[in-house]
Design a protein around this motif. Sequence first.
Motif, short mmCIF file in Angstrom:
data_model
loop_
_atom_site.label_atom_id
_atom_site.label_comp_id
_atom_site.label_asym_id
_atom_site.label_seq_id
_atom_site.Cartn_x
_atom_site.Cartn_y
_atom_site.Cartn_z
N LEU B 123 0.85 -1.20 0.00
CA LEU B 123 0.00 0.00 0.00
C LEU B 123 0.89 1.25 0.00
N ASN B 124 2.02 1.13 0.67
CA ASN B 124 2.95 2.23 0.75
C ASN B 124 3.53 2.55 -0.63
N ALA B 125 3.94 1.50 -1.35
CA ALA B 125 4.44 1.70 -2.71
C ALA B 125 3.34 2.30 -3.58
N PHE B 126 2.13 1.80 -3.39
CA PHE B 126 0.97 2.33 -4.12
C PHE B 126 0.83 3.83 -3.88
N SER B 127 0.94 4.26 -2.62
CA SER B 127 0.85 5.69 -2.31
C SER B 127 1.84 6.47 -3.14
N TYR B 128 3.08 5.98 -3.17
CA TYR B 128 4.10 6.73 -3.90
C TYR B 128 3.76 6.82 -5.37
N TRP B 129 3.40 5.70 -5.97
CA TRP B 129 3.15 5.72 -7.41
C TRP B 129 1.94 6.57 -7.75
N VAL B 130 0.94 6.55 -6.90
CA VAL B 130 -0.23 7.39 -7.16
C VAL B 130 0.17 8.86 -7.04
N PHE B 131 0.99 9.16 -6.04
CA PHE B 131 1.47 10.54 -5.90
C PHE B 131 2.23 10.97 -7.15
N LEU B 132 3.13 10.11 -7.62
CA LEU B 132 3.91 10.46 -8.81
C LEU B 132 2.98 10.67 -10.00
N ALA B 133 2.03 9.74 -10.16
CA ALA B 133 1.09 9.85 -11.27
C ALA B 133 0.32 11.16 -11.20
N GLY B 134 -0.17 11.49 -9.99
CA GLY B 134 -0.95 12.72 -9.83
C GLY B 134 -0.11 13.95 -10.09
N GLY B 135 1.14 13.93 -9.63
CA GLY B 135 2.01 15.08 -9.82
C GLY B 135 2.30 15.32 -11.29
N ILE B 136 2.59 14.23 -12.01
CA ILE B 136 2.86 14.38 -13.44
C ILE B 136 1.60 14.83 -14.16
N PHE B 137 0.47 14.20 -13.80
CA PHE B 137 -0.80 14.55 -14.44
C PHE B 137 -1.09 16.05 -14.30
N LEU B 138 -0.89 16.54 -13.09
CA LEU B 138 -1.17 17.96 -12.82
C LEU B 138 -0.29 18.85 -13.70
N ASN B 139 0.98 18.49 -13.82
CA ASN B 139 1.91 19.34 -14.57
C ASN B 139 1.77 19.21 -16.08
N LEU B 191 -4.46 9.62 1.30
CA LEU B 191 -5.33 8.78 2.12
C LEU B 191 -4.66 7.43 2.39
N ALA B 192 -4.12 6.83 1.33
CA ALA B 192 -3.51 5.51 1.51
C ALA B 192 -2.37 5.59 2.51
N SER B 193 -1.54 6.63 2.40
CA SER B 193 -0.43 6.67 3.35
C SER B 193 -0.92 7.06 4.74
N GLY B 194 -1.99 7.85 4.81
CA GLY B 194 -2.55 8.18 6.13
C GLY B 194 -2.99 6.92 6.88
N PHE B 195 -3.77 6.08 6.21
CA PHE B 195 -4.21 4.82 6.85
C PHE B 195 -3.00 3.99 7.27
N ASN B 196 -2.05 3.89 6.33
CA ASN B 196 -0.90 3.03 6.54
C ASN B 196 -0.12 3.45 7.78
N PHE B 197 0.09 4.75 7.94
CA PHE B 197 0.94 5.17 9.06
C PHE B 197 0.21 5.10 10.38
N ILE B 198 -1.10 5.30 10.38
CA ILE B 198 -1.81 5.11 11.65
C ILE B 198 -1.66 3.67 12.12
N VAL B 199 -1.92 2.73 11.20
CA VAL B 199 -1.82 1.32 11.58
C VAL B 199 -0.39 0.99 11.97
N THR B 200 0.56 1.50 11.21
CA THR B 200 1.97 1.22 11.53
C THR B 200 2.30 1.69 12.94
#
Lengths: 197, 643, 286, 119
Positions: B123-139, B191-200
């Motif tokens: 899920l953590n890797a997913f957070s990163y890739w989604v962030f990267l995708a969103g950042g590129i998409f925005l730009n 959101l994904a990283s938020g859930f992940n770090f609370i549980v962690t």
Amino acid sequence: MAQAVGTAHLETSTGLDNRKLLMWLFLGSECLFFGSLIAAYLLYRDRSVSGPHPGDLFDIPFTSVSAFVLLMSSVSMVLALAAIQRGNVRGMQIWLFTTAVLGLLFLSGQAFEFTEFNHEGLSLSTNLFGTTFFVLTGFHGAHVTIGVLILLSLFTVSLQGRIQQKNSLNVELAGLYWHFVDIVWIVIFTLVYLIQP
Amino acid sequence: MATEWPQTRKTGLADALRGAREMADQHYGIWSWIATVDHKRIGLMYGVTAFIFFLTGGIEALLLRTQLVVPNAGVLNADQYNRILTMHGTTMVFLVIMPLSAAFFNLMTPLMIGARDVAFPRLNAFSYWVFLAGGIFLNVSFFTKNIFSGELGAPDCGWTCYSTLSSKAFSPGHGVDFWALGVQILGIASLASGFNFIVTILNMRAPGMTLFRMPLFVWMTLVTSFLIIFAMPVIAVALFELIFDRLFNANFFNPDKGGNPLLWQHMFWLFGHPEVYILILPAMGIVSEILPTFSRKPLFGYPFVVFSGIAIGFMSWGVWVHHMYTTGLGTVANSAFGISTILIGVPTGVKVLNWMATMWGGSLNLKAPMMFAVGFVAMFTIGGLSGVTHSVVPSDYQQQDTYYVVAHFHYVLFGGAIFALFAGFYYWLPKFTGKLLNDRLGQIHFWLMLIGFNLTFFPMHVSGLLGMPRRISTYSEGQGWDFWNLLSTIGAFTIATSILVFIINFIYSLRRGEAAGYDPWDGRTLEWTIPSPPPHYNFEKIPVVHARDPFWHEKYTEDEEGRPIPVVAGAANGHENEGQEDHGGHGIHMPSPSYFPLIAALGFPIMATGLIYDYALVAVGAAVLFVGIYGWALEPATEGEEA
Amino acid sequence: MRMTVSKLRLPRPRSTHLIAGLFLLLLIALLATGCIGETDTPQNTLAPEGEVARHQRNLFMLAMWPALVVMILVEGAIVVTLLRFRRRKNDAVPKQTHGNTPLEIGWTIVPTLIIIGFVGVPMLPVLFDLGRDPKADAYPIEVTGQRFMWSFKYPDIKDTRTGEPLESPPVPPGRAAELHIPADKEIALTITSVDVNHSFGVPRLAGTQDAIHGELHKVWIKADHPGSFSGQCRELCGTGHAGMLITVIAQSKEDFDAWAKEAAAGVKQAPENGGPEAVTATGSGG
Amino acid sequence: MTLAEYRRRGGVEPAREEENVADADHVEKHPGPLEYAQIGSILAIITGVEVAIYYLGLAHALLVVGLLVLSATKFSMVVLWFMHLKFDHRLFSTMFILGFILALSIFTVVLATVGGKLV
């Protein structure tokens, strides 16, 4: 979905399962999601400048039946969990399937309702009621759809014998999601359908 | 890690994938980064990506400042100015400060609580890739018009994207669509990283690491994560409403059909104010780690710092209307929110006082991390105090939408968050690169940045009080703003120079830097007990924690008067693990690498592009997402574990 | 480990001087801020010439001076701490103080009381006074924002040509729209927008007020004396945002009546006051 | 040392109450199918009552209060029994209630501020 690292090897600090904790956090977060949608509906409920208005379209007996269907799917869901927690795979499969079918029934009811409203002149862009109603119930419907997909996936996997008493948590998690979708409908049914200005 | 390469016959796609997968399993080569689920690698990727976005946002800021250097300058026209302005704000908030904080969450949280990874590595890797995708998409939005003819396709509604300016009628083109969908994608990542770090944090703590023995940074990560999971759904709905309005002619913010543009502002700031604390609490956490280490004293009033952090988290939900004083909500609402805004200053003040008490009586080692941390306290205080002047409702009517506001939030977000994040770089990067950053260059970086920062933003208080509205693309002479704007622009370029110094320092240190060793700063927390860089399993043996600042207490004991005495030399270096290197982590089960998070993440930008251009792509994106999720759900999570 | 630390020691005097120098700069900047009220720039928020703006300025000062004092104390304390406790060679590890509960409780409660007492309590009456509805005898004017121009409608002045209430003539972007008001009399503004959000800000008379499509926002202003006061749109509204300028022309009762009579008859008037120069085409175009 | 070993040696638990030591035995505390079926019937009956009230033509205020109470009852029954919050660890309830209360309070304030009517 995501399995926790090392849950097989390490106990967690709280003694609670990682995935179950995640699911409850997700549901807490979803409260804000549906809260926002419901708030938008309530804010705009009597501000449409043109019709049709809720009172012109709602078919309470019909919606009551579909609300009832969804409620009963919650019962069958919890029975599926009770079955697998006692090691009864067959029972779980039956109840899981029933739940999915009831979910699909609810969805077809919603599809029918949307088409009816559309025929009577309500679309997403007709007025504020159309906008908020379709978006709110549409997002709920999307949640139900995802729930049905999860249930059917679980059912398929269980046919391969991969859901047993020891990993009944998978069913429990799907159940938590399913029940949440149900309680959201309990709120929507009351606030949107039964209580009209 | 000298393991023999598995024998593979690469005959088809499946085999090729398997080959790449095996490479990834061996923590070697590019594929091992793409498929990684290791929190440290994900953290570094977050950091590098966000830093690149930081440079992008910085260049945007320089363009804006160049346009404003003199009255009636002709560097940018109003349309370009508005678009770059929007992207500057959006980039800095969503693509820089949040992901840089996420980088530190990733890098530090598991190490500080004595865990081998986060609770959900994939899920953590997913957070990163989604962030990267969103950042590129925005730009990418920049390029939706002919950028070579000077037309920019980026959104033009300001980072707050107020309705009805953001409607199809007043912001035609696809800029705002890209904005709304891009921020939506970024929200999924958060959101994904938020859930992940609370549980962690709740579940993965080492034995003996009670909640009140957790490092302050971990506490602030926890509070921030809670804010994320409760605030993000609100903006998600607001963005959906905007998207429905723009793409499907819905009426949420359409006044002609009775819609209320103020609904957007409410939803935006309901998210937006917790968001402010999402940006600043991690910074406070970083500083709360650095000040004690470099003062050689424990954090003063630990429980009060923790509780004030929690209090800020709760109170941040009750102040959103202070962004909307001038929208005519009425005196009752304004006074209630005025008072709540005044009160939220108190826990912040408590933190500042505790930081100062931590330093007082210490033995201050003024290395670069410490300088940046102190810089944070000094600059953030100014931002906090100008915030108090904002809480005074009637006088805020004068400051609303002037440069005084711009000065205020830059003191909080740049003087606050960015200073603290740089402090974090100097403090913690050596743990992961194995090389100390050069301190002399660090000092130059600090002073240039401090001077440049104050030169840029202090004059904005003045130009704001002289009535200069924010977000104007140009201004006329005779307003008394010229001199102050000139200063600001000079300051902005000074900041840019300081960032160059940092980049040079980073590259230089990677090649020639002094080896960091286990514990370069005489640290207090668990991350300093392991090698730099840490092995992929972090801890050979999961540590047992007996006290707050556990590593410090391994190195020092206190006599009756509270004076610390070093423990016998051998134990003080944290080398107790060293002899265990040769185990090479065998027998430790670590999560397997996976490509499915990346595949699932790819689904989102495809769907978003489809929503704008062609609905068929939505189906493709959804299919990609489902493939990713199903593959993810069905593959075994841990080496040697059955699904 | 500790050997490395002492080896990398900073050259101390340099940073001390820099800190002191920076602090001095900050103080100078502060003094500059303190004098802003004296400067005679057109949109100075601290040089009020209307009742509302004066209340707002006074409240700002009420909050700003304590904030400045706190700031100087905190920044000063930081500098003193850095100088006094910087690490010296062979420093022993200092005494470990973990906290002090009475002190913590003290510095939670005292600031709360101070901030509520000095800022919160004085703020409320002013807030309710400024936020009240305009008086019944206030002079009514309707203000409308549109991309990218302000327009004003005077319900009490009938345009003799049409019989409708007088409306201000359209102005090109970058040129200030003129609002005529009687001086020393309460004006009731009804502010709205016909498209995107705008904000009506004329700092010397009053803080800004948002103009929102579909909302009518009633506020009052009052100019102390005749004169002309500049302002401009404060809420980003598109490419012409920077050129959406306002000039409020306050006139004595007689002058205002004379103007109203002429305007109602459609007499073309030379601009009383050009206002700030038009913003160049680069700025307002796009 | 794993947490399990650590606990066997009697170390101080990280923020953990005794009651929740064994997540495994909460299964036994769950109600059985019969009880679930009973709750299901109660829910069905309440839904019937809701619809009946709707058609009863009560005064608006009374109708609103009645329906809100009934749906809150349904809501809590599903959450407490079907989702096991009644039997499960307190932390789960905390997470959910935090979100729920937050949503309820902020949107009440929003509706009040914007001038929306709840009922």
